[in-house]
Design a protein around this motif. Structure first.
Motif, mmCIF file in Angstrom:
data_model
loop_
_atom_site.group_PDB
_atom_site.id
_atom_site.type_symbol
_atom_site.label_atom_id
_atom_site.label_comp_id
_atom_site.label_asym_id
_atom_site.label_seq_id
_atom_site.Cartn_x
_atom_site.Cartn_y
_atom_site.Cartn_z
ATOM 1 N N LYS A 71 -48.325 11.750 -47.840
ATOM 2 C CA LYS A 71 -47.617 13.107 -48.537
ATOM 3 C C LYS A 71 -48.178 14.494 -47.881
ATOM 4 C CE LYS A 71 -46.491 10.674 -52.956
ATOM 5 N NZ LYS A 71 -46.560 10.668 -54.352
ATOM 6 N N GLN A 72 -47.341 14.812 -47.320
ATOM 7 C CA GLN A 72 -47.497 16.285 -46.430
ATOM 8 C C GLN A 72 -48.199 17.145 -47.354
ATOM 9 O OE1 GLN A 72 -47.251 16.208 -43.095
ATOM 10 N NE2 GLN A 72 -48.112 18.168 -42.954
ATOM 11 N N GLY A 73 -49.389 17.795 -47.259
ATOM 12 C CA GLY A 73 -50.104 18.734 -47.797
ATOM 13 C C GLY A 73 -50.688 18.176 -49.229
ATOM 14 N N SER A 74 -50.462 16.797 -49.383
ATOM 15 C CA SER A 74 -51.178 16.638 -50.484
ATOM 16 C C SER A 74 -52.368 15.318 -50.231
ATOM 17 C CB SER A 74 -50.199 15.829 -51.642
ATOM 18 O OG SER A 74 -49.346 16.929 -51.995
ATOM 19 N N GLY A 75 -52.200 14.469 -49.223
ATOM 20 C CA GLY A 75 -53.160 13.503 -49.091
ATOM 21 C C GLY A 75 -52.603 12.193 -48.791
ATOM 22 N N THR A 76 -53.223 11.037 -48.757
ATOM 23 C CA THR A 76 -52.810 9.727 -48.499
ATOM 24 C C THR A 76 -53.105 8.929 -49.880
ATOM 25 O OG1 THR A 76 -53.517 9.915 -46.100
ATOM 26 C CG2 THR A 76 -53.144 7.634 -47.112
ATOM 27 N N PHE A 77 -52.133 8.201 -50.347
ATOM 28 C CA PHE A 77 -51.876 7.664 -51.553
ATOM 29 C C PHE A 77 -51.801 6.075 -51.391
ATOM 30 C CE2 PHE A 77 -51.128 12.043 -52.256
ATOM 31 C CZ PHE A 77 -51.778 12.337 -53.308
#
Length: 249
Positions: A71-77
């Motif tokens: 997720k752009q700007g949030s990280g990897t989930f």
């Protein structure tokens, strides 16, 4: 987690694939819950002693497999898999509410038109019949999950400005909610435009769904073609053993 990520096999498998395998097993074993964030590339580099390039290749590998989402700007989930029954006629909005999520919509088109020859044949109407053409991106929890293009005879719907996020709610409001349906599901690859709308990679796996829905009197009420993210959706159906008959000679 450190011991799991550092575990390496005895073969000549590239390091990034070894790390991807270890992360895959760790996630499958419940080490990171669906929807939770993966440690950052910097943290994984420190935990494993591997280079940042190797860590990034491992993460990209799992993103391609649909196990992780970026997720752009949030990280990897860790990707959340949505299991939805393939044998129940339900709406995207109802399904989202059952999961405790807030559905949303980005409208691409909401207009009256005449059906194409194919649409008229599927809906059993004349090509001069007025239909509502409804194109939208479907969201759940703010995440784009599907693209839907629906064609509905206008007589079954209220005015277009009264149609909200849920098509089935609009049909029900007008006394025409479908009671049965038929759909076909095929695997495909996301075209560039679809990938952009769904915030996924070009050529990522998608599910193309064609649905026909019918009223109690048998009249077709909906013809919809959808594209769903295959990394997020699993359609589940109950199966029963085939009925066999025996004959006494």
């Amino acid at each position: 987690m450190r011991d799991i990520l550092l575990a390496r096999g005895d073969d000549n498998t590239p390091l990034y694939l070894q790390l991807a395998r270890n992360l895959r097993h760790h996630i499958a074993g419940g080490g990171i819950d669906p929807g939770d964030a993966l440690p950052s590339e910097r943290e994984l580099t420190e935990l494993t002693g591997l280079s940042r390039v190797t860590v990034r290749k491992s993460i990209n590998q799992l993103i391609e497999e649909g196990i992780l989402v970026r997720k752009q700007g949030s990280g990897t989930f860790v990707a959340r898999r949505i299991e939805t029954p393939g044998s129940v006629l339900s709406s995207f909005t109802d399904d989202a509410h059952k999961r405790g999520e807030n559905p949303g919509v980005i409208w691409m088109i909401k207009a009256y038109a005449q059906p194409t020859d194919e649409e008229a044949a599927m809906l059993r109407i004349a090509t001069s019949t007025r239909v509502a053409r409804l194109g939208r991106v479907r969201l759940s929890g703010g995440e784009p999950l599907a693209i839907e293009h629906a064609v509905v005879p206008a007589e079954f719907l209220p005015d277009l400005d009264q149609i909200g996020d849920s098509l089935y709610a609009a049909l029900e409001k007008n006394g025409h909610r479908p009671v049965r349906g038929k759909q076909r599901i095929q695997g495909a690859l996301a075209a560039p435009t679809e990938a952009g709308m769904l915030s996924t990679e070009q050529n990522a796996a998608v599910l193309r769904i064609e649905r026909m829905a019918f009223l109690a009197d048998g009249r077709p009420v909906e013809f919809t073609r959808s594209t769903y993210r295959a990394d997020r959706y699993v359609f589940v159906s109950d199966l029963e053993g085939a009925q066999t008959s025996s004959r006494l000679e």
